[in-house]
Design an enzyme around this catalytic site. Structure first.
Site, PDB file in Angstrom:
ATOM      1  N   CYS A  94      -4.215  -1.254  -1.872  1.00 21.51           N
ATOM      2  CA  CYS A  94      -4.078  -0.087  -2.372  1.00 21.51           C
ATOM      3  C   CYS A  94      -4.988   0.451  -3.225  1.00 21.51           C
ATOM      4  O   CYS A  94      -4.883  -0.441  -4.549  1.00 21.51           O
ATOM      5  CB  CYS A  94      -2.337   0.829  -2.521  1.00 21.51           C
ATOM      6  SG  CYS A  94      -2.721   2.245  -2.973  1.00 21.51           S
ATOM      7  N   ASP A 128       0.622  -1.050   0.233  1.00 20.71           N
ATOM      8  CA  ASP A 128       0.109  -0.061   0.098  1.00 20.71           C
ATOM      9  C   ASP A 128       0.789   1.137   0.146  1.00 20.71           C
ATOM     10  O   ASP A 128       1.540   1.006   0.196  1.00 20.71           O
ATOM     11  CB  ASP A 128      -0.821   0.193   1.054  1.00 20.71           C
ATOM     12  CG  ASP A 128      -1.442   1.460   1.352  1.00 20.71           C
ATOM     13  OD1 ASP A 128      -2.290   1.375   0.313  1.00 20.71           O
ATOM     14  OD2 ASP A 128      -1.926   1.888   2.403  1.00 20.71           O
ATOM     15  N   SER A 129       0.100   2.510  -0.506  1.00 22.92           N
ATOM     16  CA  SER A 129       1.576   3.072  -0.460  1.00 22.92           C
ATOM     17  C   SER A 129       1.235   4.019   1.722  1.00 22.92           C
ATOM     18  O   SER A 129       2.180   4.533   1.383  1.00 22.92           O
ATOM     19  CB  SER A 129       0.477   5.166  -1.360  1.00 22.92           C
ATOM     20  OG  SER A 129      -0.879   4.679  -0.296  1.00 22.92           O
ATOM     21  N   HIS A 172      -8.304   3.629   3.614  1.00 23.93           N
ATOM     22  CA  HIS A 172      -8.236   4.146   4.631  1.00 23.93           C
ATOM     23  C   HIS A 172      -9.857   4.974   5.368  1.00 23.93           C
ATOM     24  O   HIS A 172     -10.104   4.511   6.595  1.00 23.93           O
ATOM     25  CB  HIS A 172      -7.925   5.839   4.640  1.00 23.93           C
ATOM     26  CG  HIS A 172      -6.413   6.176   4.380  1.00 23.93           C
ATOM     27  ND1 HIS A 172      -5.342   5.016   3.247  1.00 23.93           N
ATOM     28  CD2 HIS A 172      -5.038   6.510   4.176  1.00 23.93           C
ATOM     29  CE1 HIS A 172      -3.915   5.048   3.877  1.00 23.93           C
ATOM     30  NE2 HIS A 172      -3.827   6.415   4.127  1.00 23.93           N
ATOM     31  N   CYS A 182     -11.495   2.867  -1.662  1.00 22.22           N
ATOM     32  CA  CYS A 182     -10.483   3.555  -0.337  1.00 22.22           C
ATOM     33  C   CYS A 182      -9.666   2.600   1.367  1.00 22.22           C
ATOM     34  O   CYS A 182     -10.553   2.830   2.074  1.00 22.22           O
ATOM     35  CB  CYS A 182      -9.775   5.165  -0.501  1.00 22.22           C
ATOM     36  SG  CYS A 182      -8.136   5.107   0.155  1.00 22.22           S
ATOM     37  N   GLU A 196      -4.688  10.436   8.231  1.00 22.02           N
ATOM     38  CA  GLU A 196      -3.243   9.952   8.505  1.00 22.02           C
ATOM     39  C   GLU A 196      -3.060  10.842   9.575  1.00 22.02           C
ATOM     40  O   GLU A 196      -1.836  10.959  10.586  1.00 22.02           O
ATOM     41  CB  GLU A 196      -2.375  10.250   7.437  1.00 22.02           C
ATOM     42  CG  GLU A 196      -2.808   8.761   6.476  1.00 22.02           C
ATOM     43  CD  GLU A 196      -1.513   8.279   5.860  1.00 22.02           C
ATOM     44  OE1 GLU A 196      -0.526   8.996   5.550  1.00 22.02           O
ATOM     45  OE2 GLU A 196      -1.754   7.266   5.110  1.00 22.02           O
TER      46      GLU A 196
HETATM   47  N1  DGL Z   1      -4.448   3.330   0.618  1.00 19.93           N
HETATM   48  C1  DGL Z   1      -5.035   4.230  -0.789  1.00 19.93           C
HETATM   49  C2  DGL Z   1      -5.546   3.988  -1.758  1.00 19.93           C
HETATM   50  O1  DGL Z   1      -6.868   2.656  -1.275  1.00 19.93           O
HETATM   51  C3  DGL Z   1      -5.065   5.466  -0.311  1.00 19.93           C
HETATM   52  C4  DGL Z   1      -4.100   6.528  -0.321  1.00 19.93           C
HETATM   53  C5  DGL Z   1      -3.212   7.513  -0.426  1.00 19.93           C
HETATM   54  O2  DGL Z   1      -4.011   8.434  -1.261  1.00 19.93           O
HETATM   55  O3  DGL Z   1      -1.976   7.019  -0.594  1.00 19.93           O
HETATM   56  O4  DGL Z   1      -6.426   4.579  -2.753  1.00 19.93           O
END
Ligand code: DGL
Length: 282
Positions: free
Chosen positions: A77, A14-15, A198, A196, A162
């Site tokens: 992600c 993931d990012s 998050h 997403c 975050e």
């Molecule tokens: N985890 C990323 C997603 O599921 C979002 C976080 C980011 O913008 O890096 O899209």
């Protein structure tokens, strides 16, 4: 570049921290497997970055996980799945090693959406990158052309989460803003996909601003079940995945910060190691 041919852990990328919500569900139903979780925290968020940048960062991360011994990598992600998955599968994998696999999380999330909506009107909430790629709409319409899909980018949600403000009063304005927009665009929506990784952290706030008839879809369990099914259908890949119940956590940023954030995203604090993402210096 040397890619080990021995069996190895399943890579989860993931990012940043969001993929931990997916990893947690995968670990619940596949506890015997080994995993490497890689968060590119030094370069996150990816959500508003261009196609080329998300592709290049994701490509480096996948290669990094392959060098670490992974034979199978999950892009946990949505932004990376939307913007980089196809190109990596079609352009990079054949040259790196045609026997390795990279899977995304958009397709498994939408595979059974028709069973979850009565009105056949659903909404997608995601990053700017995920929404502008149109990937969710495309995947849903491949399976269920009759379903009407509205999408809303929620660019402020990841920073709110975050920065640990997801349950504070400051979050309400932006939670309400994006939900009002999508529900105004299509008043028949009865299912919202949290597209997403998050967003599950914002669940309590989201519930405050949607009518009771609107259900929420969390992708973690769908992705986990789809992976379990994939491993059953592909014994040749399952054999390449080691099973000692170990997970290593890597971050491109500070391991201490990462460990602290895992207590929020994973409900347990884990140890993390720093990893170099620059493929030219592996
Ligand atoms: N985890 C990323 C997603 O599921 C979002 C976080 C980011 O913008 O890096 O899209």
């Amino acid at each position: 570049m040397h890619l080990p041919k021995t069996p190895g852990p399943i890579g989860i990328f993931d990012s940043g921290y969001g993929g931990l919500t997916i990893y947690g569900k995968i670990k619940e139903i596949l506890p015997q497997y080994d995993f490497i979780y890689l968060g590119d925290n030094a370069r996150s968020p990816y959500g508003s970055r261009s196609f080329d940048v998300v592709y290049e960062f994701t490509r480096q991360a996948v290669l990094r996980l392959f060098v670490e011994g992974c034979r199978l990598v999950i892009l946990a992600c949505n932004t990376a799945s939307a913007k980089a998955l196809r190109t990596i599968q079609q352009k990079d994998l054949p040259g790196w090693d045609p026997e390795r696999r990279v899977l995304g999380i958009i397709r498994p999330t939408v595979e059974s959406v028709d069973r979850l909506t009565q009105t056949k009107h659903i909404g997608i909430l995601g990053t700017e990158g995920t929404v502008s790629s149109g990937s969710y709409t495309i995947e849903i319409h491949k399976l269920f052309p009759e379903i009407s899909v509205a999408s809303q980018a929620c660019p402020m949600w990841v920073p709110i989460i975050e920065n640990n403000e997801y349950s504070g009063g400051g979050a309400d304005y932006f939670v309400k803003k994006y939900l009002d927009k999508i529900l105004k665009e299509d008043a028949l929506i009865d299912l919202l996909i949290l597209g997403c990784t998050h967003y599950p952290l914002l669940i309590n706030k989201i519930k405050e601003y949607i009518p009771e008839r609107v259900k929420l879809l969390f992708q973690g369990e769908y992705v986990a079940e789809s992976l379990a099914d994939y491993l059953k259908r592909h014994p040749e890949m399952d054999e390449k995945c080691t099973k000692n119940s170990n997970t290593r956590f890597y971050t491109s940023e500070s391991p201490d910060k990462f460990a602290e954030m895992t207590s929020i995203f994973l409900k347990e604090q884990v140890k993390a190691e720093h990893i170099n993402m620059d493929i030219y210096n592996f």
